[in-house]
Scaffold this active site. Structure first.
Site, short mmCIF file in Angstrom:
data_model
loop_
_atom_site.label_atom_id
_atom_site.label_comp_id
_atom_site.label_asym_id
_atom_site.label_seq_id
_atom_site.Cartn_x
_atom_site.Cartn_y
_atom_site.Cartn_z
N GLY A 1 -35.31 78.50 -57.86
CA GLY A 1 -35.93 77.30 -57.29
C GLY A 1 -34.94 76.16 -57.14
O GLY A 1 -34.05 75.97 -57.97
N GLN B 1 -30.04 79.21 -73.87
CA GLN B 1 -29.94 78.07 -72.96
C GLN B 1 -30.67 76.83 -73.47
O GLN B 1 -30.75 75.83 -72.78
CB GLN B 1 -30.41 78.45 -71.55
CG GLN B 1 -31.91 78.63 -71.39
CD GLN B 1 -32.24 79.17 -70.01
OE1 GLN B 1 -31.91 80.31 -69.68
NE2 GLN B 1 -32.89 78.36 -69.18
N HIS C 1 -43.22 79.08 -59.60
CA HIS C 1 -42.74 80.45 -59.87
C HIS C 1 -43.35 81.44 -58.87
O HIS C 1 -42.67 82.34 -58.37
CB HIS C 1 -43.15 80.90 -61.28
CG HIS C 1 -42.60 80.06 -62.40
ND1 HIS C 1 -43.41 79.27 -63.18
CD2 HIS C 1 -41.34 79.92 -62.87
CE1 HIS C 1 -42.66 78.67 -64.10
NE2 HIS C 1 -41.41 79.04 -63.94
P1 AMP Z 1 -38.16 78.47 -65.43
O1 AMP Z 1 -39.26 79.36 -65.85
O2 AMP Z 1 -38.44 77.01 -65.62
O3 AMP Z 1 -36.81 78.90 -65.99
O4 AMP Z 1 -38.03 78.63 -63.86
C1 AMP Z 1 -37.84 79.89 -63.28
C2 AMP Z 1 -37.49 79.72 -61.83
O5 AMP Z 1 -38.55 79.05 -61.16
C3 AMP Z 1 -36.23 78.87 -61.64
O6 AMP Z 1 -35.44 79.42 -60.60
C4 AMP Z 1 -36.80 77.54 -61.26
O7 AMP Z 1 -35.93 76.75 -60.48
C5 AMP Z 1 -38.02 77.94 -60.47
N1 AMP Z 1 -38.99 76.85 -60.44
C6 AMP Z 1 -39.47 76.15 -61.50
N2 AMP Z 1 -40.29 75.17 -61.09
C7 AMP Z 1 -40.33 75.26 -59.72
C8 AMP Z 1 -40.99 74.51 -58.70
N3 AMP Z 1 -41.79 73.49 -58.99
N4 AMP Z 1 -40.78 74.88 -57.42
C9 AMP Z 1 -39.97 75.92 -57.11
N5 AMP Z 1 -39.31 76.65 -58.03
C10 AMP Z 1 -39.49 76.32 -59.32
#
Ligand code: AMP
Length: 279
Positions: free
Chosen positions: A148, A62, A38
Site C-alpha cells: 500500500g 519490525q 488490505h
Molecule cells: P499492515 O498490515 O499494516 O502491515 O499493512 C499491510 C499492507 O497493507 C501494507 O502494504 C500496507 O501499506 C497496506 N495498507 C495498510 N493500510 C492501507 C490503506 N489504508 N490503503 C491501502 N493499503 C494499505
C-alpha cells in the site's frame, strides 16, 4: 473456507504445485487486523494473478516498541472471513518461531531510503520489514507483491530491496484507502477513542491543505508549519514530522519538476498515525 497454512513446508508443497502448472502467484503481506485497505490489495492481486496468498504475520522484528507489539490488534478468524470474500487461495499465518527459528542470524538492511523519517523515528523498523519481506518472497515464491502507498516509505524500501537483490518479484504499489472523512485506514485506528477518532480527520485535511498551498506557490516551510499548527490545535499531542521529500529517494527536495511526496507522522490519543500524499 480458505486454507490457513502455518509452516513453510506446507506452503511450499502448495505453491510448488501451482508453479508446476505455470500459474502466477501474487502475495499480499499483512500483519492482520484486516480492513478495506488490505482487501483492496488482495482484490488487485486477484485481478492480476492466477493464485493469491495473503500472509498474516505480526513481525516482531519490525516493532521497535515492545508495548506496540503487545497491543497490536489480532483477529485471525475475522480476517479469514474477509479474505474468503475476495477470495484468496491461501492464508499463510506462521508463528514467530517458524519464521525465525533458533539460530536465525540474517539481517537485510536497505541503506539510504530506509534511514530518514520512519527509519529515524523507529530504529530497526525497516531492517525488520526488509528481512521479513525477503523471507516471505522466498517462502511463497511470489511473482508479484502488493503493497500500500499508505506506507509510502516502506514501498520505496521494498522497491529498492527488489532492485538491489535482483529478486524476481514485481512490486505493485496500491492507492491508500480512506474512511469517508479522509482518515487513512489502519489497523491501529481501532485503538483511537471515540473522541480521538472524531479529531483524526484533521491529519489528512492538514497535509492536503499544505500540499495544495505548496503547489500554488506557498513556501514549503510556511505550509508545513500551518499544517502542524492545525493538528496541534485539533488536539494532536505530538507532530513527529511533516516533510516534503523526493518521492523515490525520500531525500529533501525543492525540485518541483520531480515527483515529490509529503509524509507525516503524529500522535493522537496515544496512537501513532502516519500518512502521505503527492505534492
Ligand atoms: P499492515 O498490515 O499494516 O502491515 O499493512 C499491510 C499492507 O497493507 C501494507 O502494504 C500496507 O501499506 C497496506 N495498507 C495498510 N493500510 C492501507 C490503506 N489504508 N490503503 C491501502 N493499503 C494499505
Amino acid at each position: 473456507m480458505t486454507p490457513i497454512l502455518r509452516t513453510v513446508a506446507d506452503l511450499r508443497t502448495l505453491v510448488r504445485g501451482w508453479k508446476a502448472a505455470g500459474e502466477m502467484i501474487g502475495v499480499v503481506p499483512t500483519m492482520g487486523a484486516l480492513h478495506d485497505g488490505h482487501l483492496s490489495l488482495a482484490r488487485r492481486a486477484r485481478g492480476e494473478c492466477d493464485r493469491v496468498i495473503t500472509t498474516i504475520f505480526v513481525n516482531p522484528r519490525q516493532f521497535n516498541n515492545p508495548e506496540d507489539l503487545k497491543r497490536y490488534p489480532r483477529s485471525e478468524a475475522a480476517d479469514a472471513t474477509l479474505l474468503a470474500s475476495v477470495p484468496v487461495d491461501a492464508i499463510f499465518a506462521p508463528e514467530p518461531e517458524e519464521v525465525y527459528p533458533e539460530g536465525f542470524s540474517t539481517n537485510v538492511s536497505v541503506s539510504g531510503v530506509s534511514e530518514p523519517l520512519e527509519g529515524k523515528m523507529r530504529p530497526g523498523h525497516f531492517d525488520g520489514v526488509a528481512t521479513v519481506v525477503s523471507k516471505l518472497f522466498g517462502m511463497t515464491l511470489a511473482d508479484r507483491g502488493y503493497f500500500g502507498q499508505k506506507d509510502w516509505q516502506q514501498l520505496q524500501v521494498v522497491q529498492k530491496l527488489v532492485r538491489d537483490l535482483n529478486l524476481a518479484v514485481t512490486i505493485v504499489g496500491c492507492e491508500t484507502i480512506r474512511e469517508p472523512d479522509g482518515l487513512a485506514m489502519s489497523s491501529r485506528n481501532v485503538r483511537l477513542s471515540a473522541e480521538a477518532r472524531g479529531r483524526a480527520p484533521v491529519f489528512f485535511a492538514a497535509i492536503s491543505a499544505a500540499a495544495r498551498d505548496i503547489r500554488a506557490g506557498q513556501s514549503d516551510r510556511m505550509a508545513i508549519r500551518e499544517a502542524a499548527e492545525a493538528m496541534r490545535a485539533a488536539g494532536f499531542e505530538r507532530v513527529e514530522y511533516i516533510e516534503l521529500r523526493d518521492a523515490e529517494s525520500l531525500l529533501p527536495s525543492d525540485d518541483s519538476s520531480r515527483p515529490r511526496r509529503m509524509l507525516a507522522a503524529a500522535w493522537l490519543g496515544g496512537v501513532r498515525l502516519i500518512d502521505n500524499i503527492p505534492v
